[in-house]
Scaffold this motif. Structure first.
Motif, PDB file in Angstrom:
ATOM      1  N   GLY A  91       0.826  -1.226  -0.064  1.00  0.00           N
ATOM      2  CA  GLY A  91      -0.056   0.178  -0.102  1.00  0.00           C
ATOM      3  C   GLY A  91       0.725   1.311   0.095  1.00  0.00           C
ATOM      4  N   ALA A  92       2.054   1.094  -0.339  1.00  0.00           N
ATOM      5  CA  ALA A  92       2.875   2.324  -0.289  1.00  0.00           C
ATOM      6  C   ALA A  92       2.525   3.108  -1.551  1.00  0.00           C
ATOM      7  CB  ALA A  92       4.387   1.962  -0.222  1.00  0.00           C
ATOM      8  N   ARG A  93       2.219   4.541  -1.244  1.00  0.00           N
ATOM      9  CA  ARG A  93       1.707   5.451  -2.234  1.00  0.00           C
ATOM     10  C   ARG A  93       2.912   6.197  -2.846  1.00  0.00           C
ATOM     11  NH1 ARG A  93      -3.182   9.030  -0.109  1.00  0.00           N
ATOM     12  NH2 ARG A  93      -1.676   9.207   1.771  1.00  0.00           N
ATOM     13  N   HIS A  94       3.937   6.125  -2.115  1.00  0.00           N
ATOM     14  CA  HIS A  94       5.158   7.011  -2.700  1.00  0.00           C
ATOM     15  C   HIS A  94       6.367   5.935  -2.392  1.00  0.00           C
ATOM     16  CE1 HIS A  94       3.077  10.996  -3.223  1.00  0.00           C
ATOM     17  NE2 HIS A  94       2.484  10.617  -2.351  1.00  0.00           N
ATOM     18  N   ARG A 162       8.376  14.613   4.697  1.00  0.00           N
ATOM     19  CA  ARG A 162       6.769  14.574   4.733  1.00  0.00           C
ATOM     20  C   ARG A 162       5.942  15.753   3.822  1.00  0.00           C
ATOM     21  NH1 ARG A 162       4.024  17.809   9.462  1.00  0.00           N
ATOM     22  NH2 ARG A 162       4.957  19.403   8.159  1.00  0.00           N
ATOM     23  N   ASN A 163       6.699  17.078   3.890  1.00  0.00           N
ATOM     24  CA  ASN A 163       6.328  17.986   3.142  1.00  0.00           C
ATOM     25  C   ASN A 163       6.566  17.758   1.776  1.00  0.00           C
ATOM     26  OD1 ASN A 163       5.804  19.553   5.232  1.00  0.00           O
ATOM     27  ND2 ASN A 163       7.657  20.717   5.356  1.00  0.00           N
ATOM     28  N   LEU A 164       7.549  17.321   1.127  1.00  0.00           N
ATOM     29  CA  LEU A 164       7.771  16.735  -0.201  1.00  0.00           C
ATOM     30  C   LEU A 164       6.697  15.993  -0.646  1.00  0.00           C
ATOM     31  CD1 LEU A 164      11.567  16.809  -0.393  1.00  0.00           C
ATOM     32  CD2 LEU A 164      10.210  18.365  -1.356  1.00  0.00           C
ATOM     33  N   ARG A 168       3.729  16.407  -3.455  1.00  0.00           N
ATOM     34  CA  ARG A 168       3.699  15.097  -4.708  1.00  0.00           C
ATOM     35  C   ARG A 168       2.400  14.461  -4.841  1.00  0.00           C
ATOM     36  NH1 ARG A 168       4.240  13.617  -9.587  1.00  0.00           N
ATOM     37  NH2 ARG A 168       4.830  11.342  -9.935  1.00  0.00           N
ATOM     38  N   PHE A 169       1.702  14.215  -3.390  1.00  0.00           N
ATOM     39  CA  PHE A 169       0.226  13.543  -3.186  1.00  0.00           C
ATOM     40  C   PHE A 169      -0.564  14.631  -3.978  1.00  0.00           C
ATOM     41  CE2 PHE A 169      -3.489  13.152  -0.765  1.00  0.00           C
ATOM     42  CZ  PHE A 169      -3.701  11.770  -1.357  1.00  0.00           C
ATOM     43  N   LEU A 170      -0.618  15.876  -3.424  1.00  0.00           N
ATOM     44  CA  LEU A 170      -1.466  16.814  -3.789  1.00  0.00           C
ATOM     45  C   LEU A 170      -1.395  16.975  -5.330  1.00  0.00           C
ATOM     46  CD1 LEU A 170      -1.272  19.335  -1.143  1.00  0.00           C
ATOM     47  CD2 LEU A 170      -3.128  18.002  -1.557  1.00  0.00           C
ATOM     48  N   ARG A 172      -0.532  14.915  -7.490  1.00  0.00           N
ATOM     49  CA  ARG A 172      -1.398  13.682  -8.296  1.00  0.00           C
ATOM     50  C   ARG A 172      -2.669  13.819  -8.020  1.00  0.00           C
ATOM     51  NH1 ARG A 172       2.033   8.286  -6.715  1.00  0.00           N
ATOM     52  NH2 ARG A 172       0.789   7.409  -8.108  1.00  0.00           N
ATOM     53  N   GLN A 173      -3.017  14.004  -7.030  1.00  0.00           N
ATOM     54  CA  GLN A 173      -4.671  14.017  -6.523  1.00  0.00           C
ATOM     55  C   GLN A 173      -5.205  15.158  -7.574  1.00  0.00           C
ATOM     56  OE1 GLN A 173      -5.912  15.646  -2.641  1.00  0.00           O
ATOM     57  NE2 GLN A 173      -7.169  13.872  -2.670  1.00  0.00           N
ATOM     58  N   LEU A 174      -4.571  16.129  -7.884  1.00  0.00           N
ATOM     59  CA  LEU A 174      -5.101  17.237  -8.694  1.00  0.00           C
ATOM     60  C   LEU A 174      -5.071  16.727 -10.295  1.00  0.00           C
ATOM     61  CD1 LEU A 174      -5.909  20.152  -9.263  1.00  0.00           C
ATOM     62  CD2 LEU A 174      -3.596  20.932  -9.475  1.00  0.00           C
ATOM     63  N   ALA A 175      -4.114  16.073 -10.658  1.00  0.00           N
ATOM     64  CA  ALA A 175      -4.099  15.635 -11.891  1.00  0.00           C
ATOM     65  C   ALA A 175      -5.106  14.621 -11.939  1.00  0.00           C
ATOM     66  CB  ALA A 175      -2.588  14.904 -12.208  1.00  0.00           C
ATOM     67  N   ARG A 176      -5.267  13.487 -11.105  1.00  0.00           N
ATOM     68  CA  ARG A 176      -6.754  12.692 -11.261  1.00  0.00           C
ATOM     69  C   ARG A 176      -8.014  13.412 -11.250  1.00  0.00           C
ATOM     70  NH1 ARG A 176      -3.419   9.785  -7.532  1.00  0.00           N
ATOM     71  NH2 ARG A 176      -4.512  10.496  -5.587  1.00  0.00           N
ATOM     72  N   HIS A 177      -8.076  14.602 -10.403  1.00  0.00           N
ATOM     73  CA  HIS A 177      -9.246  15.382 -10.409  1.00  0.00           C
ATOM     74  C   HIS A 177      -9.524  15.758 -11.709  1.00  0.00           C
ATOM     75  CE1 HIS A 177     -12.521  17.910  -9.097  1.00  0.00           C
ATOM     76  NE2 HIS A 177     -11.864  18.984  -9.546  1.00  0.00           N
TER      77      HIS A 177
END
Length: 204
Positions: A91-94, A162-164, A168-170, A172-177
């Protein structure tokens, strides 16, 4: 080798966590760490979920030839790919892959990093203590987002990571949106076109 759980705490309150993985490619072995990084008011909590390690001996013959052997590079690539697969299955996302001493000293360190990256499907970052301005500029041009120099403070490094990862997560989330929004617009446009055709057919 195997899996176990340990906890390094830097605050008293647990918050939302992000599961990440780090693969360390060293001179003689490759190690995997899968962990949950949790945010809290005073810092972060890092809880290890799985660990693994395998021997690859990248430094074998390096002192004589000055280069990493092709067979060792291929084995490292296979092991790194397996660790990436394991990390994703947990389940690692990064996933971050870092290479150290053997790559810095080898004449073909960059090429070996590319071989491993192709096998694993994840970029390999060669970690260096060189603070030369040219090296820093080259690293930034290649996509480096931050520099950490020794001596470093563990909590600060974890907060930077954590900040990086959150950034990165945000992204990717924006791209999926955006992809979802585009699909909905296409579907709605198609529905309107079909409705127009239906109306014209009825009026004909």
């Amino acid at each position: 080798r195997g899996a176990r759980s340990s906890r390094t705490t830097f605050c008293e309150h647990d918050g939302p966590h992000m599961r990440v993985a780090a693969i360390d490619i060293g001179s003689n072995s490759i190690r995997l760490l899968v962990a949950d990084v949790e945010e809290c008011p005073g810092g972060v909590v890092v809880e290890a979920r799985a660990r693994a390690g395998e021997v690859c001996r990248l430094a074998r013959g390096l002192g004589t030839s000055g280069a990493i052997e092709e067979s060792a590079a291929e084995r490292a690539g296979v092991l790194a790919a397996e660790f990436v697969r394991r990390a994703k299955s947990l389940g690692a996302r990064h996933i971050v892959v870092g290479a150290t001493a053997a790559f810095r000293g080898a004449s073909n360190g960059g090429q070996v990093a590319e071989i491993i990256a192709r096998r694993a499907g994840v970029p390999v970052r060669i970690l260096t203590g060189d603070q030369d301005q040219v090296v820093r500029q080259r690293a930034l041009a290649s996509g480096a987002k931050d520099f950490v120099t020794k001596p470093f403070e563990v909590t600060e490094v974890l907060l930077r990571i954590r900040n990086l990862l959150e950034t990165r997560f945000l992204h990717r989330q924006l791209a999926r949106h955006n992809e979802t929004l585009e699909q909905r617009v296409e579907e709605r446009t198609r529905e309107l076109a079909e409705a127009q055709v239906e109306i014209l057919n009825r009026l004909a």
